[in-house]
Design a protein around this motif. Structure first.
Motif, PDB file in Angstrom:
ATOM      1  N   ILE A 252       0.864  -1.166   0.000  1.00 14.96           N
ATOM      2  CA  ILE A 252       0.000   0.000   0.000  1.00 14.96           C
ATOM      3  C   ILE A 252       0.904   1.220   0.000  1.00 14.96           C
ATOM      4  CG2 ILE A 252      -1.805   1.277   1.239  1.00 14.96           C
ATOM      5  CD1 ILE A 252      -2.593  -1.424   2.510  1.00 14.96           C
ATOM      6  N   ALA A 253       0.612   2.156  -0.903  1.00 17.19           N
ATOM      7  CA  ALA A 253       1.456   3.340  -1.030  1.00 17.19           C
ATOM      8  C   ALA A 253       0.620   4.574  -1.294  1.00 17.19           C
ATOM      9  CB  ALA A 253       2.464   3.148  -2.159  1.00 17.19           C
ATOM     10  N   GLU A 254       1.208   5.716  -0.988  1.00 22.63           N
ATOM     11  CA  GLU A 254       0.586   7.001  -1.291  1.00 22.63           C
ATOM     12  C   GLU A 254       1.346   7.608  -2.459  1.00 22.63           C
ATOM     13  OE1 GLU A 254      -0.898  10.320   1.629  1.00 22.63           O
ATOM     14  OE2 GLU A 254       1.269  10.494   1.322  1.00 22.63           O
ATOM     15  N   LEU A 255       0.630   7.904  -3.536  1.00 23.00           N
ATOM     16  CA  LEU A 255       1.238   8.515  -4.709  1.00 23.00           C
ATOM     17  C   LEU A 255       0.998  10.013  -4.636  1.00 23.00           C
ATOM     18  CD1 LEU A 255      -0.039   6.050  -7.450  1.00 23.00           C
ATOM     19  CD2 LEU A 255       2.045   5.901  -6.079  1.00 23.00           C
TER      20      LEU A 255
ATOM     21  N   THR B  55       6.355  12.228  -9.265  1.00 21.21           N
ATOM     22  CA  THR B  55       6.698  10.804  -9.128  1.00 21.21           C
ATOM     23  C   THR B  55       6.910  10.392  -7.676  1.00 21.21           C
ATOM     24  OG1 THR B  55       9.036  11.318  -9.425  1.00 21.21           O
ATOM     25  CG2 THR B  55       7.774  10.717 -11.403  1.00 21.21           C
ATOM     26  N   GLU B  56       6.318  11.118  -6.748  1.00 23.78           N
ATOM     27  CA  GLU B  56       6.497  10.808  -5.329  1.00 23.78           C
ATOM     28  C   GLU B  56       5.741   9.533  -4.952  1.00 23.78           C
ATOM     29  OE1 GLU B  56       5.140  14.162  -3.087  1.00 23.78           O
ATOM     30  OE2 GLU B  56       6.149  15.542  -4.439  1.00 23.78           O
ATOM     31  N   ILE B  57       6.439   8.633  -4.268  1.00 24.80           N
ATOM     32  CA  ILE B  57       5.814   7.410  -3.748  1.00 24.80           C
ATOM     33  C   ILE B  57       6.218   7.275  -2.286  1.00 24.80           C
ATOM     34  CG2 ILE B  57       5.639   4.902  -3.884  1.00 24.80           C
ATOM     35  CD1 ILE B  57       6.393   5.116  -6.835  1.00 24.80           C
ATOM     36  N   ARG B  58       5.231   7.135  -1.407  1.00 21.31           N
ATOM     37  CA  ARG B  58       5.519   6.901   0.009  1.00 21.31           C
ATOM     38  C   ARG B  58       4.852   5.578   0.391  1.00 21.31           C
ATOM     39  NH1 ARG B  58       3.443   8.622   5.447  1.00 21.31           N
ATOM     40  NH2 ARG B  58       1.563   9.299   4.371  1.00 21.31           N
ATOM     41  N   TYR B  59       5.679   4.588   0.738  1.00 22.43           N
ATOM     42  CA  TYR B  59       5.162   3.272   1.081  1.00 22.43           C
ATOM     43  C   TYR B  59       4.572   3.308   2.485  1.00 22.43           C
ATOM     44  CZ  TYR B  59       7.545   1.730  -3.077  1.00 22.43           C
ATOM     45  OH  TYR B  59       7.930   1.585  -4.373  1.00 22.43           O
ATOM     46  N   LEU B  60       3.337   2.845   2.605  1.00 24.96           N
ATOM     47  CA  LEU B  60       2.633   2.854   3.878  1.00 24.96           C
ATOM     48  C   LEU B  60       2.646   1.483   4.539  1.00 24.96           C
ATOM     49  CD1 LEU B  60      -0.472   4.937   2.734  1.00 24.96           C
ATOM     50  CD2 LEU B  60       1.595   5.773   3.884  1.00 24.96           C
TER      51      LEU B  60
END
Length: 65
Positions: A25-28, A32-37
């Motif tokens: 699960i990630a926040e886009l 191109t920012e990706i933050r893995y949750l």
């Protein structure tokens, strides 16, 4: 008037493989920012029967382990 930046979006990717089920699960964010949750994984023996019989047995599907 400048275009508004897109809002952040939460997405999930599920991979069902022969030896594990995985979910990320990630926040886009904008650009191109990706933050893995969350990054989850559960081992499963789905491939055990497939490699010998070509099918997943009902027991393996039902039990999932």
């Amino acid at each position: 008037m400048p275009d508004a930046l897109p809002q952040k979006q939460i997405v999930a990717v599920i991979d069902i493989g022969s030896s594990a089920i995985r979910m990320v699960i990630a926040e886009l964010g904008p650009k191109t920012e990706i933050r893995y949750l969350e990054n989850l994984q559960k081992p499963v023996p789905f491939g055990k029967d497939v490699f010998t019989t070509g099918r997943i047995s009902r027991k393996i599907m039902r039990d999932g382990n």
